[in-house]
Enzyme design. Structure first.
Site, PDB file in Angstrom:
ATOM      1  CG  PHE A  19      -0.385   0.515   2.481  1.00 36.74           C
ATOM      2  CD1 PHE A  19      -0.594   1.829   2.879  1.00 36.74           C
ATOM      3  CD2 PHE A  19       0.359  -0.315   3.310  1.00 36.74           C
ATOM      4  CE1 PHE A  19      -0.069   2.307   4.069  1.00 36.74           C
ATOM      5  CE2 PHE A  19       0.883   0.146   4.501  1.00 36.74           C
ATOM      6  CZ  PHE A  19       0.676   1.466   4.886  1.00 36.74           C
ATOM      7  CE  LYS A  20       3.717   1.654   4.862  1.00 39.14           C
ATOM      8  NZ  LYS A  20       4.985   1.289   5.485  1.00 39.14           N
ATOM      9  CG  ASP A  21       4.052   0.507  -4.406  1.00 39.19           C
ATOM     10  OD1 ASP A  21       5.211   0.888  -4.168  1.00 39.19           O
ATOM     11  OD2 ASP A  21       3.768  -0.684  -4.667  1.00 39.19           O
ATOM     12  CG  MET A  75       6.456   5.485  -1.073  1.00 42.49           C
ATOM     13  SD  MET A  75       7.449   6.799  -0.305  1.00 42.49           S
ATOM     14  CE  MET A  75       7.624   6.078   1.327  1.00 42.49           C
ATOM     15  CB  THR A 116       8.295   2.589   4.318  1.00 44.76           C
ATOM     16  OG1 THR A 116       7.047   2.623   5.002  1.00 44.76           O
ATOM     17  CG2 THR A 116       8.705   4.007   3.989  1.00 44.76           C
TER      18      THR A 116
END
Length: 481
Positions: free
Chosen positions: A117-119, A122, A150
Site C-alpha cells: 500500500f505504500k506505493d 510514494m 516503506t
C-alpha cells in the site's frame, strides 16, 4: 492553504512547498494544515462522476488541489497522471474494491510496483519531489526508516530521479526474504540500503536524531519519505475517498474502515478524511502483538515500548512501538493545543508515555472521532488467513488478516459496511501463508525470479553519528544532478 507545526503555539505559517522537502518541523513537531477543507454534497457528487469518467488519477488531482495552492492545478494533474496509471499499477482501477462477505470489503491498495500500500503515496511523492527540486534547482538526500514496505516503495519511486538520493535504514534480519530482495536487489547509483543493528524503532530514532541536527540537515539537504511527511498522508486521503465512493450509492451512506497500522500513518489519513466531512462511521485500529495503540484506545494510556520489548511478529510491517503520526491525531483531539501537544510528545513521552484516561477528551476519541481498536496474535492471523481461503477462496497477507480480524471483532456493533484496507500482496509473506494454508502464495509474473538476484546493502551499528558519516561519504562519491 498554510501549514504549521503541532508543537508551535505561535503557528508560524509554511506553504506546502516549504514542508514538502523537510519532513519534521524545526521544533520536532509534525506539520498539519491550518484547517481541513470541508466537503459538501455537490463536491462528493462531482467526484463520484469524475471517478467513473476519468479514473483515480483525475480524482487525486482534485483532492490535492484542496490542500496545495502553490503548485498550478495543471501541474498537479500531470503529476497524478504519471503516478497512477497502468501498467505501473497492475489494475487500471488503481484501487479496486471487492466484497469479501459478512459486510466486509477489501480495498486493494497493493497493485503498485512493490505490491504494498505504500506505493499509493510514494509514487506521487516521487513526482512531487522531482518537480520541486527542479523548480528550486537543488538536490535532496532522502533519509528514511522501514519495517518492511516503506523502503522498497520509496526506492522504486525515487530510483533514477534527477536530484535525489535515498538512504534507507532497515532493522537487520527483521524483514521477510521477499522484502529484503525487493530493496537490496536494487543497484541504482542513487539508492543506498543500510541494515541497522536494531529494530524498526531504532531505525526511526536514528532518522529523527539525524533530522534534528539542524546544521547537518541543512548542509546535506536531508528530506523524509516516512509518514511524518505530510504529502504522504495527503496522498493516502485519496484512497479513503475512492473506497467510500465505490462502496456507496449515494452521499448519505456511511462506511467504516479497518486499518492495519503500527505507525498510525495509514489510519491518520482516514482521520483527516473524516474531519473533512467524508461520511465515515468508524475507524478501527488493527494492531498485532505490538499493541501500544490498541492499549491507548482501550485505556487512554499511551505507553511506548523499548526496542527490547518490541516483538518480531508475522506481520512485521507493524512491529512498531512508537507511532510517529499519533502526534497529529492527539493534536486534533486536544483541540489543536500546541503547548500541551509539545509537552505530551516531548517531555512526557521521554518519561515512558502519557495518559489521557482521566481527561474529558478521552471519551471523544470514540464519540467524536469514531475510533475503535482490536489486537491480533500470530494464531489469529493463521486462523483468519485459513478461514478467508476456506470461505471465499481469497488469500490475504498477514497484516490484512489483522485488519479482517479487527473488523470481525466489531462488525456486530457497526451498522455500516467495513472496508479493510489491504497492506500487501501475500507473496511478500510466503512463510506465514504456507503455515496457514499449506500452499505457496501465487507469485505475480512481474516478481518472477526476484529472490535469485544479488544484494546491495551496508551493515551499520545503531549509531546516528556512524550513519551521518556514511551519508557524507556517499554524497561525496556520487552525483545525482
Amino acid at each position: 492553504m498554510r501549514y504549521f507545526s503541532t508543537r508551535d503555539s505561535s503557528r508560524t505559517p509554511y506553504t506546502f512547498s516549504d514542508i514538502l522537502l523537510g519532513g519534521l518541523a524545526p521544533d520536532g513537531g509534525l506539520f498539519l494544515p491550518e484547517t481541513y477543507p470541508q466537503l459538501d454534497d455537490a463536491t462528493l457528487s462531482s467526484w463520484r462522476n469524475l471517478l467513473r469518467q476519468e479514473g483515480y488519477a483525475a480524482l487525486a488531482a482534485e483532492v490535492l488541489s484542496l490542500f496545495i495552492d502553490d503548485i498550478p492545478a495543471s501541474d498537479l494533474k500531470a503529476m497524478t497522471a504519471r503516478a497512477y496509471h497502468s501498467p505501473k499499477f497492475a489494475n487500471s482501477e488503481i484501487v479496486p474494491v471487492t466484497e469479501l462477505g459478512e459486510g466486509i470489503y477489501i480495498g486493494h491498495l497493493s497493485e503498485g510496483p512493490t505490491a504494498a500500500f505504500k506505493d499509493m503515496a510514494m509514487q506521487l511523492l516521487g513526482e512531487l519531489f522531482e518537480y520541486e527540486l527542479n523548480r528550486r534547482q537543488t538536490t535532496m538526500n532522502i533519509l528514511g526508516a522501514t519495517s518492511g514496505d516503506t523502503g522498497s516503495s520509496a526506492e522504486y519511486a525515487m530510483r533514477g530521479r534527477t536530484g535525489i538520493r535515498v538512504f534507507m535504514l532497515t532493522p537487520a534480519g527483521r524483514m521477510t526474504p521477499f522484502q529484503q530482495a525487493q530493496m537490496f536487489g536494487l543497484d541504482d547509483p542513487n539508492i543506498f540500503n543500510i541494515a541497522l543493528d536494531g529494530v524498526f524503532d531504532d531505525c526511526q530514532d536514528v532518522v529523527k536524531a539525524v533530522s534534528s541536527d539542524a546544521e547537518f540537515k541543512a548542509t546535506y539537504r536531508i528530506g523524509a519519505v516516512n509518514s511524518i511527511n505530510w504529502a504522504r498522508l495527503l496522498a493516502q486521503v485519496v484512497y479513503y475517498i475512492v473506497c467510500w465512493l465505490k462502496v456507496t450509492e449515494n452521499n448519505e451512506q456511511q462506511v467504516s474502515f479497518s486499518v492495519p497500522t503500527g505507525n498510525f500513518g495509514d489510519i491518520c489519513a482516514g482521520h483527516i478524511a473524516r474531519c473533512m466531512g467524508l461520511p465515515i462511521d468508524r475507524l478501527i485500529v488493527a494492531t498485532n502483538e505490538n499493541d501500544v495503540l490498541d492499549e491507548f484506545f482501550k485505556t487512554g494510556h499511551y505507553r511506548p515500548r523499548s526496542s527490547a520489548e518490541t516483538q518480531a511478529t508475522s506481520s512485521p510491517s507493524m512491529d512498531i512501538s512508537r507511532a510517529s503520526n499519533f502526534e497529529r491525531f492527539i493534536f486534533d483531539v486536544l483541540s489543536r493545543d500546541a503547548h500541551r501537544t509539545a509537552d505530551l510528545f516531548g517531555t512526557q513521552l521521554k518519561d515512558q508515555g502519557f495518559s489521557l484516561a482521566d481527561d474529558p477528551v478521552f471519551p471523544q476519541i470514540t464519540e467524536k472521532f469514531g475510533f475503535l481498536s482490536a489486537r491480533s496474535t500470530h494464531a489469529d492471523r493463521l486462523s483468519t488467513i485459513a478461514d478467508v481461503v476456506k470461505r471465499y477462496n481469497v488469500v490475504v497477507d498477514p497484516h490484512t488478516a489483522d485488519g479482517i480480524k479487527a473488523a470481525r471483532d466489531w462488525i456486530d456493533d457497526i451498522d455500516t459496511p467495513v472496508v479493510c484496507l489491504e497492506t500487501a500482496l501475500p507473496v511478500k509473506f510466503a512463510d506465514t501463508i504456507i503455515e496457514a494454508t499449506s500452499q505457496e502464495p501465487v507469485v505475480p509474473e512481474r516478481f518472477t525470479g526476484i529472490l535469485d538476484g544479488p544484494r546491495h546493502v551496508t551493515e551499520l551499528p545503531n549509531d546516528a553519528e556512524v550513519v551521518k558519516k556514511f551519508i557524507r561519504d556517499s554524497i561525496a562519491a556520487t552525483d545525482v544532478r
